[in-house]
Design a protein around this motif. Structure first.
Motif, PDB file in Angstrom:
ATOM      1  N   ASP A   6       0.860  -1.183   0.000  1.00 15.24           N
ATOM      2  CA  ASP A   6       0.000   0.000   0.000  1.00 15.24           C
ATOM      3  C   ASP A   6       0.893   1.229   0.000  1.00 15.24           C
ATOM      4  O   ASP A   6       1.682   1.430   0.927  1.00 15.24           O
ATOM      5  N   PRO A   7       0.835   2.080  -1.020  1.00 14.28           N
ATOM      6  CA  PRO A   7       1.694   3.266  -1.049  1.00 14.28           C
ATOM      7  C   PRO A   7       1.599   4.132   0.195  1.00 14.28           C
ATOM      8  O   PRO A   7       2.574   4.771   0.598  1.00 14.28           O
ATOM      9  N   ALA A   8       0.436   4.148   0.839  1.00 13.00           N
ATOM     10  CA  ALA A   8       0.273   4.963   2.049  1.00 13.00           C
ATOM     11  C   ALA A   8       1.088   4.435   3.217  1.00 13.00           C
ATOM     12  O   ALA A   8       1.307   5.155   4.196  1.00 13.00           O
ATOM     13  N   SER A   9       1.533   3.198   3.128  1.00 13.57           N
ATOM     14  CA  SER A   9       2.287   2.593   4.230  1.00 13.57           C
ATOM     15  C   SER A   9       3.780   2.892   4.149  1.00 13.57           C
ATOM     16  O   SER A   9       4.526   2.604   5.086  1.00 13.57           O
ATOM     17  N   ARG A  10       4.237   3.486   3.045  1.00  3.17           N
ATOM     18  CA  ARG A  10       5.672   3.609   2.799  1.00  3.17           C
ATOM     19  C   ARG A  10       6.294   4.801   3.520  1.00  3.17           C
ATOM     20  O   ARG A  10       5.705   5.870   3.605  1.00  3.17           O
ATOM     21  N   VAL A  11       7.495   4.584   4.031  1.00  7.64           N
ATOM     22  CA  VAL A  11       8.372   5.653   4.510  1.00  7.64           C
ATOM     23  C   VAL A  11       9.555   5.635   3.568  1.00  7.64           C
ATOM     24  O   VAL A  11      10.426   4.765   3.655  1.00  7.64           O
ATOM     25  N   SER A  12       9.598   6.562   2.622  1.00  6.90           N
ATOM     26  CA  SER A  12      10.514   6.378   1.504  1.00  6.90           C
ATOM     27  C   SER A  12      10.980   7.689   0.906  1.00  6.90           C
ATOM     28  O   SER A  12      10.245   8.682   0.873  1.00  6.90           O
ATOM     29  N   ALA A  50      13.382  -0.743   5.310  1.00  6.52           N
ATOM     30  CA  ALA A  50      13.452  -0.894   6.759  1.00  6.52           C
ATOM     31  C   ALA A  50      12.521   0.081   7.471  1.00  6.52           C
ATOM     32  O   ALA A  50      11.822  -0.293   8.426  1.00  6.52           O
ATOM     33  N   ALA A  51      12.493   1.326   7.026  1.00  9.17           N
ATOM     34  CA  ALA A  51      11.638   2.326   7.670  1.00  9.17           C
ATOM     35  C   ALA A  51      10.165   2.014   7.444  1.00  9.17           C
ATOM     36  O   ALA A  51       9.324   2.233   8.330  1.00  9.17           O
ATOM     37  N   THR A  52       9.838   1.492   6.270  1.00 11.82           N
ATOM     38  CA  THR A  52       8.461   1.089   5.997  1.00 11.82           C
ATOM     39  C   THR A  52       8.064  -0.084   6.884  1.00 11.82           C
ATOM     40  O   THR A  52       6.961  -0.113   7.443  1.00 11.82           O
ATOM     41  N   ALA A  53       8.974  -1.054   7.036  1.00  9.59           N
ATOM     42  CA  ALA A  53       8.709  -2.181   7.932  1.00  9.59           C
ATOM     43  C   ALA A  53       8.547  -1.698   9.369  1.00  9.59           C
ATOM     44  O   ALA A  53       7.652  -2.152  10.101  1.00  9.59           O
TER      45      ALA A  53
END
Length: 433
Positions: free
Chosen positions: A87-93, A138-141
């Motif tokens: 889900d793109p909203a879940s990403r920290v990127s 890693a940040a997304t996880a």
């Protein structure tokens, strides 16, 4: 804390349509094969071996070239092959990836390589190193696992990326680096306004400190990207292997030369090739993996030369500080990949590293940091000693930007002429007749 259940399909909250299912079905021990859920853990509870992400092969086989090519121009085009970020909203990127693959014909001619030579230039990433790939995963996880802060032990590039990711989304970060790190990397980490801790010791000392900090109450809400969420972090390196194959027209290069610090990048590029072949996205062919180390920190090279399966720690020295990990966590697995593919490991000293930086810049216009100098110098060495086949297509990886490591070059490069602002002075200097 656990991530989204494997195989589930969610609504894309940013676009309103479906997102691809997560192909990750859990974590698996690389030593004993014990399996776990998608949790925040990097060591096996059974044997203390390292954990990595395990995937559902049927979901991987369902991924097509067309699906990938329709994706964004960054690492998330491969999200159907990754453990997080569906889900793109879940990403920290910072949305890294799709960096240039540079044809290096002039360098190839100098070295006598006739099969074609390419440079994968990851200095084009947002913080100018390949570490943006691993930190985005890693940040997304970490976000999905419920952490509210991120941290890392680093030789420089990882610190730059962690601080930048945290600044982008407005969360706190803590980066710990050796106090003798190159000034350019110190400045780039500090400029983001996050917490930067200089430790009087080597990277291995820094890593030991952060391992202890991760167990304290004060850091229980903090994801140490290369420790407690390391299995997800490491998967980011696969995207470099995916991109190589895609940029070459969906084929795997015959030979790849990769710099080694922990050895993780090398193992994950190899894993990417194996996954693409197993999924039928590329034709299954043979490839050879070569590792490159500095003579000042060469534990994997030493193990390779001696036929050891165990990598004995060393005390790092030398100018290639981004590779100065004396006790490389993925060393044995890097050795496995190199030996399985019929490759080799080279090591080069500081003078050769500087020359490698200059050779790459002079022939391709790519300015590499010291790790890139190691890779180019080892490439030359492998050709000269007959270990690398010059008739086969070869790719070398440049993992970072040369502006971060100027100190070794300052004594040997500079103005070629000094003149006064007059034609007379230009003539006297030989610039005109």
């Amino acid at each position: 804390m656990t991530l989204t259940a494997p195989g589930s399909v969610q609504a894309d909250s940013t676009a309103g349509g479906p997102v691809p299912p997560c192909p990750a079905r859990g974590l698996i021990c690389r030593n004993c094969g014990a399996t776990f859920g998608l949790i925040a853990e990097h060591a096996c509870a059974e044997c203390f071996g390292p954990l990595e992400v395990d995937y559902d092969p049927e979901l991987m086989k369902a991924v097509t070239r067309e699906q990938i090519e329709a994706g964004p121009q960054n690492i998330w085009r491969y999200v159907a092959l990754l453990p997080v970020g569906q889900d793109p909203a879940s990403r920290v990127s910072l949305d890294p990836g799709m960096t240039p693959l540079v044809r290096a014909d002039r360098l190839a001619e100098e070295l006598g390589i006739t099969g074609g030579l390419w440079v994968k230039d990851d200095s084009a990433n947002p913080t100018h190193s390949f570490k943006d790939r691993v930190v985005s995963l890693a940040a997304t996880a970490a976000k999905g696992l419920g952490y509210t802060k991120i941290a890392a032990a680093s030789t420089g590039n990882l610190a730059n990326s962690v601080a930048a990711h945290a600044a982008r989304v407005g969360i706190p970060s803590f980066v710990f680096v050796p106090s003798d790190l190159e000034p350019g990397k110190i400045v780039q980490s500090a400029v983001y306004g996050q917490t930067l801790v200089a430790v009087n010791g080597s990277y291995d000392d820094v890593n030991r400190l952060t391992s202890e900090l991760a167990e304290t109450d004060e850091f229980e809400d903090t994801a140490f990207v290369n420790q407690n969420v390391r299995p997800y972090y490491a998967e980011g390196s696969k995207t470099m292997g995916y991109e190589l194959a895609e940029q070459l027209g969906w084929r795997i290069p015959a030979q790849v030369v990769i710099p080694m610090a922990s050895g993780s990048l090398l193992t994950k590029v190899d894993k990417a090739f194996r996954e693409l072949a197993a999924a039928g996205i590329v034709e299954a062919t043979e490839w050879t993996i070569f590792g490159a180390q500095s003579a000042g920190c060469d534990p994997i090279a030493t193990a390779f030369d001696n036929g050891w399966d165990v990598v004995k720690p060393v005390k790092p020295t030398g100018i290639a500080k981004s590779l100065n990990i004396g006790n490389p966590a993925d060393g044995p697995y890097a050795l496995d990949a190199i030996r399985r593919t019929g490759g080799a490991v080279g090591r080069v000293g500081d003078d050769a590293i500087v020359q490698g930086i200059r050779d790459l810049a002079r022939t391709t216009g790519v300015f590499a940091e010291t790790a890139g100098g190691v890779t180019i110098a080892v490439l030359r060495q492998l050709v000269e000693n007959g270990r690398l086949d010059p008739a086969k297509e070869t790719v070398v990886l440049n993992t970072g930007e040369g502006l971060k490591t100027l100190d070794p070059l300052e004594p040997v490069v500079g103005p070629t002429h000094h003149v006064e602002p007059s034609l007379k002075s230009a003539r006297a200097a030989g610039l005109i007749g």
